[in-house]
Design an enzyme around this catalytic site. Structure first.
Site, PDB file in Angstrom:
ATOM      1  CD  GLU A 224      22.593  60.766  57.468  1.00 40.39           C
ATOM      2  OE1 GLU A 224      22.821  61.121  56.302  1.00 40.39           O
ATOM      3  OE2 GLU A 224      21.450  60.808  57.971  1.00 40.39           O
TER       4      GLU A 224
ATOM      5  CG  ASP B   6      13.412  57.405  54.630  1.00 45.82           C
ATOM      6  OD1 ASP B   6      14.090  56.614  55.296  1.00 45.82           O
ATOM      7  OD2 ASP B   6      13.691  58.617  54.534  1.00 45.82           O
TER       8      ASP B   6
ATOM      9  CD  GLU C 103      12.186  66.604  59.525  1.00 42.00           C
ATOM     10  OE1 GLU C 103      12.191  67.338  58.522  1.00 42.00           O
ATOM     11  OE2 GLU C 103      12.942  65.628  59.646  1.00 42.00           O
TER      12      GLU C 103
ATOM     13  CD  GLU D   4      13.396  63.755  51.578  1.00 45.88           C
ATOM     14  OE1 GLU D   4      13.239  64.978  51.821  1.00 45.88           O
ATOM     15  OE2 GLU D   4      14.386  63.110  51.973  1.00 45.88           O
TER      16      GLU D   4
HETATM   17  C1  DMJ Z   1      18.952  62.425  52.482  1.00 45.51           C
HETATM   18  O1  DMJ Z   1      20.162  62.321  53.135  1.00 45.51           O
HETATM   19  C2  DMJ Z   1      18.537  61.130  51.848  1.00 45.51           C
HETATM   20  O2  DMJ Z   1      17.570  61.404  50.882  1.00 45.51           O
HETATM   21  C3  DMJ Z   1      18.006  60.146  52.852  1.00 45.51           C
HETATM   22  O3  DMJ Z   1      17.579  58.963  52.277  1.00 45.51           O
HETATM   23  C4  DMJ Z   1      16.873  60.748  53.621  1.00 45.51           C
HETATM   24  N1  DMJ Z   1      17.129  62.053  54.117  1.00 45.51           N
HETATM   25  C5  DMJ Z   1      17.954  62.984  53.435  1.00 45.51           C
HETATM   26  C6  DMJ Z   1      17.219  64.136  52.825  1.00 45.51           C
HETATM   27  O4  DMJ Z   1      16.105  64.549  53.463  1.00 45.51           O
END
Ligand code: DMJ
Length: 518
Positions: free
Chosen positions: A92, A237, A341, A360
């Protein structure tokens, strides 16, 4: 109202709670850093370093607001310090903070200034120095790990906490290469790229011999898969996303080879439904969660994070398949006015009902619009915008939906709302934005930060110490990236595809039925 939120950014630790009309504020704690330790999930994202202010910097530039961009940059330079007793998630901190500092630095130092005057008077590379300072504080995560896969958390002052967890998720450990690579190449110091690349390769080497798939949680000392689920959502992801994006940015052939391999295995083992999106019989294509060793279905939910995947498919030119997966997520959005979610496609109901303003679906909508120029995607964007206004707007910001059916709110606005959700929505409707006029110049990081795809990131001075890399002569130049479907190619979309629905109406109806819309 979106602009109001951005213009009133203040350091997180001083911010009052969002004022929500639907809920009493009573005894609820504010969004400061001093929440109880049981709130680790919130605290180690916040980091006590003005996260939202930093994460939103390049959004201000993309919106062309130079005075607020300059003000925000100065505020960051003058008030933010990473010398803090804060334990943060390496992933993060990298994507939200490091990535944003690098993006803003690139914007400030761009000699062409396409977004208006975003220069900072007497700028002395402060944001780059801050990025380096933060990255150095994250480096202990890469030490004392037998596999080279980093610890998930570090304390910015004291390094890896003694009671640290030895388990990490694939996305968290394996999607650091874009930011660490840019930093290394700007500084001419290979350390950062080297550790990030070593982590990617270590994870890659642990894929199943049988399916070629990776799991979602791994032990960094033993290399054992603790989470055997292979999917495209949470925990996985951005690992896939960054294989391709590292290649786009740095032109290293091995990154593309890994991505192509991974994409093939995903198609072979995760994809269910009919073969072609827009023709033939059978269920609509869907990417499910399977056991990485056997390829067998593990559960019947898909998560909201997976909605990024159609956007990634656009980047590699698999636009047809992207249309179908996007349509599925859009149908879920239409049903709830948000994305839960987790959505259980068998029960046709949310498994996990909150929506933290994630980007997303908007991201994929924007990229599909760039690729097809089909007004359907403008309509989708409008729909999303209207639901955000209707269900998530609060007095001083936008709030997480606690429950997508009941539409209750939480006192929480994640920083990615400004860095991604708002940015992609804005760009979707702003046809003349410099991002679109620049040809192949910009790429979005996983946190939606824009970075320029240019020659200076192609030249690493350390080929000899990064094992297994090709000679730089073999690298593909940015303007030769033919496989990547950039916006500059979008005028080639045939007219008949532009003015029909991207997905035939019988297939659209089929999806609507599957999510209980009709
Ligand atoms: C973001 O912090 C980034 O896109 C990450 O790769 C996945 N999750 C969050 C948003 O949902």
């Amino acid at each position: 109202p979106l602009l109001f939120v951005i213009l009133h950014l203040i350091p997180e630790s001083q911010a009052p709670p969002l004022l929500l009309s639907a809920e009493p504020l009573g005894a609820r704690p504010g969004r400061g850093f001093s929440l109880p330790s049981s709130n680790l999930n919130i605290n180690d994202v916040l980091g006590n370093y003005s996260l939202t202010l930093i994460d939103a910097l390049d959004t201000l530039a993309v919106m062309g607001n130079s005075s607020e961009f300059q003000k925000a940059v100065k505020l960051v330079i003058d008030t933010v310090s990473f010398d803090k007793d804060s334990t943060v998630q390496v992933f993060e901190a990298t994507i939200r903070v490091l990535g944003s500092l690098l993006s803003a630095h690139i914007i400030i130092t761009d000699t062409k200034q396409p977004f208006g005057d975003m220069t900072i008077k007497d700028y002395d590379n402060e944001l780059l120095h801050m990025a380096r300072d933060l990255a150095v504080r994250l480096l202990p995560a890469f030490e004392n790990t037998k596999t080279g896969i980093p610890y998930p958390r570090v304390n910015l002052k004291n390094g890896v906490p003694p009671d640290s967890n030895n388990e990490t998720c694939t996305a968290g450990a394996g999607s650091l290469l874009v930011e660490f690579g840019i930093l290394s190449r700007l500084l001419g110091d290979s350390t950062f790229e080297w550790v990030a690349r070593r982590a990617v390769k270590a994870l890659w080497s642990l894929r199943s011999n049988n399916t070629g798939l990776l799991g979602n949680v791994v032990n960094i000392q033993t290399g054992h898969w603790v989470g055997k689920q292979s999917g495209l959502g949470a925990g996985s992801d951005s690992f896939y996303e960054y294989l391709l994006k590292s290649y786009i940015l740095f032109g290293e052939k091995e990154d593309l080879e890994m991505f192509n391999d991974a994409y093939r295995n995903i198609q072979n083992h995760l994809r269910r439904g009919r073969e072609a999106c827009n023709e033939g019989e059978g269920d609509p294509p869907l990417y499910v969660n399977v056991n990485m060793f056997t390829g067998q279905l593990m559960n019947t939910w898909i998560d909201s994070l997976q909605a990024f995947f159609p956007g990634l498919q656009v980047l590699i030119g698999d636009v047809e398949d992207a249309i179908c997966l996007h349509a599925f997520y859009y149908a879920i959005w239409k049903r709830y006015g948000a994305l839960p979610e987790r959505y259980n496609w068998q029960l046709q109901a949310p498994d996990v009902p909150f929506y933290p303003l994630r980007p997303e679906l908007v991201e994929s909508t924007y990229l599909l619009y760039q690729a097809t120029k089909n007004p359907f995607y403008l309509h989708v964007g409008m729909d999303i915008l209207q639901s955000l206004e209707k269900y998530t707007k609060a007095k001083c910001g936008y709030a997480t939906l606690h429950h997508v059916v009941e539409k209750t709110k939480e006192d929480r606005m994640e920083s990615f709302f400004l860095s991604e959700t708002c940015k992609y929505l804005y760009l979707l409707f702003d046809e003349e934005n410099p991002v679109h006029k620049s040809g192949n110049k910009y790429m979005f990081t996983t946190e939606g930060h824009i970075v320029s795809v240019d020659e200076r990131f192609r030249n690493s001075l350390w080929q000899d110490i990064l094992p297994g890399e090709e000679d730089s002569a073999e690298k593909i130049k940015p303007n030769e990236l033919k496989a990547v479907n950039f916006s500059s190619n979008c005028n080639r979309v045939p007219d008949e595809r532009r003015y029909l629905l991207p997905l035939k109406s019988n297939y659209m109806r089929q999806i609507d039925r599957m999510v209980g819309l009709i």
